[in-house]
Scaffold this motif. Structure first.
Motif, mmCIF file in Angstrom:
data_model
loop_
_atom_site.group_PDB
_atom_site.id
_atom_site.type_symbol
_atom_site.label_atom_id
_atom_site.label_comp_id
_atom_site.label_asym_id
_atom_site.label_seq_id
_atom_site.Cartn_x
_atom_site.Cartn_y
_atom_site.Cartn_z
ATOM 1 N N PRO A 33 0.804 -1.234 0.000
ATOM 2 C CA PRO A 33 0.000 0.000 0.000
ATOM 3 C C PRO A 33 0.835 1.283 0.000
ATOM 4 C CG PRO A 33 -0.931 -1.586 1.523
ATOM 5 C CD PRO A 33 0.398 -2.152 1.063
ATOM 6 N N HIS A 34 2.129 1.160 0.239
ATOM 7 C CA HIS A 34 3.033 2.313 0.218
ATOM 8 C C HIS A 34 3.658 2.521 -1.163
ATOM 9 C CE1 HIS A 34 2.641 2.301 4.526
ATOM 10 N NE2 HIS A 34 3.071 1.066 4.562
ATOM 11 N N GLY A 35 3.180 1.815 -2.150
ATOM 12 C CA GLY A 35 3.779 1.809 -3.470
ATOM 13 C C GLY A 35 3.953 3.166 -4.105
ATOM 14 N N GLU A 36 3.039 4.094 -3.834
ATOM 15 C CA GLU A 36 3.165 5.416 -4.457
ATOM 16 C C GLU A 36 4.401 6.173 -3.975
ATOM 17 O OE1 GLU A 36 0.160 8.312 -2.089
ATOM 18 O OE2 GLU A 36 -0.715 6.481 -2.901
ATOM 19 N N LEU A 37 4.971 5.768 -2.851
ATOM 20 C CA LEU A 37 6.203 6.408 -2.389
ATOM 21 C C LEU A 37 7.368 6.140 -3.346
ATOM 22 C CD1 LEU A 37 6.092 5.814 1.467
ATOM 23 C CD2 LEU A 37 5.668 7.945 0.229
ATOM 24 N N ALA A 38 7.269 5.050 -4.088
ATOM 25 C CA ALA A 38 8.339 4.701 -5.029
ATOM 26 C C ALA A 38 8.500 5.745 -6.123
ATOM 27 C CB ALA A 38 8.070 3.338 -5.648
ATOM 28 N N THR A 39 7.432 6.467 -6.428
ATOM 29 C CA THR A 39 7.499 7.474 -7.486
ATOM 30 C C THR A 39 7.308 8.888 -6.954
ATOM 31 O OG1 THR A 39 5.143 7.156 -7.949
ATOM 32 C CG2 THR A 39 6.712 5.864 -9.261
ATOM 33 N N SER A 40 7.223 9.034 -5.651
ATOM 34 C CA SER A 40 7.050 10.370 -5.075
ATOM 35 C C SER A 40 8.382 11.111 -5.086
ATOM 36 C CB SER A 40 6.531 10.274 -3.639
ATOM 37 O OG SER A 40 7.568 9.881 -2.765
ATOM 38 N N GLN A 41 8.329 12.381 -4.767
ATOM 39 C CA GLN A 41 9.555 13.169 -4.688
ATOM 40 C C GLN A 41 10.277 12.963 -3.364
ATOM 41 O OE1 GLN A 41 8.896 17.253 -5.735
ATOM 42 N NE2 GLN A 41 7.751 16.700 -7.569
ATOM 43 N N ALA A 42 9.600 12.375 -2.393
ATOM 44 C CA ALA A 42 10.254 12.074 -1.117
ATOM 45 C C ALA A 42 11.331 11.022 -1.358
ATOM 46 C CB ALA A 42 9.233 11.550 -0.100
ATOM 47 N N LEU A 43 12.467 11.181 -0.704
ATOM 48 C CA LEU A 43 13.547 10.218 -0.801
ATOM 49 C C LEU A 43 13.359 9.189 0.311
ATOM 50 C CD1 LEU A 43 16.187 9.331 -2.143
ATOM 51 C CD2 LEU A 43 17.389 10.742 -0.468
#
Length: 179
Positions: A33-43
């Motif tokens: 469910p955290h998959g969108e973090l993979a393409t976010s600008q957050a490192l």
């Protein structure tokens, strides 16, 4: 986006461990469910250490009270509910990061060479393949997954199997059951 910082001791065979770890960590993150973090600008940073059985034995004794080497240890640096906050709300700040920028140190993963190599040999697979599985397993622990009871174990194994399939690798739980 995800960044993997890798270190290893010389006993690990020559391989592109950094690329292998980055690929495994990204695939694991993407299938949760955290998959969108993979393409976010957050490192989103993960530290992977490939080391000796002795170092892992010492860490296992110190942090888990178990005086033996194990294949993989995971040390989460952020509570899963706080990570959920970043995933669900692009403006939420956790450790200086939001889904739109900043940095989150997800945690550390440590693999023991001798244990990993022995388990790979028992399964008739390469060390790189088994290390990929252990890194995926470790990332899931960093994200809050566990296997303390049967339901948790089944859920975690299902994600691991899906991730490994996406990487072109066999289901490690079927291999173990066939032995």
């Amino acid at each position: 986006m995800i960044h993997v910082e890798l270190s290893h001791v010389p006993s690990w065979p020559d391989a592109d461990w950094t690329a292998l770890a980055a690929r495994a960590a990204l695939a694991a993150l993407e299938r949760t469910p955290h998959g969108e973090l993979a393409t976010s600008q957050a490192l989103i940073e993960v530290s992977v250490r490939l080391t000796s059985d002795e170092e892992v034995r010492q860490l296992n004794a110190q942090y888990r009270g178990k005086d033996k080497a194990t294949n993989v240890l995971s040390f989460p640096m952020i509570q899963p509910d706080l990570l959920d906050t970043v995933t669900q709300n692009s403006d939420a700040k956790v450790g200086g990061a939001s889904a739109t920028g900043g940095e989150v140190l997800l945690g550390d993963i440590v693999l023991a060479h001798g244990v990993c190599a022995a388990e790979a040999a028992e399964r008739g697979i390469g060390t790189e393949q088994h290390a990929t599985h252990l890194i995926v397993h470790g990332v899931l622990h960093l994200l809050g997954y566990d296997h303390q009871d049967d339901d948790e174990a089944e859920a975690m194994e299902a994600i691991e199997t899906d991730v490994l399939r996406s990487l072109g690798l066999a289901d490690p739980y079927l291999i173990r059951e066939d032995d």
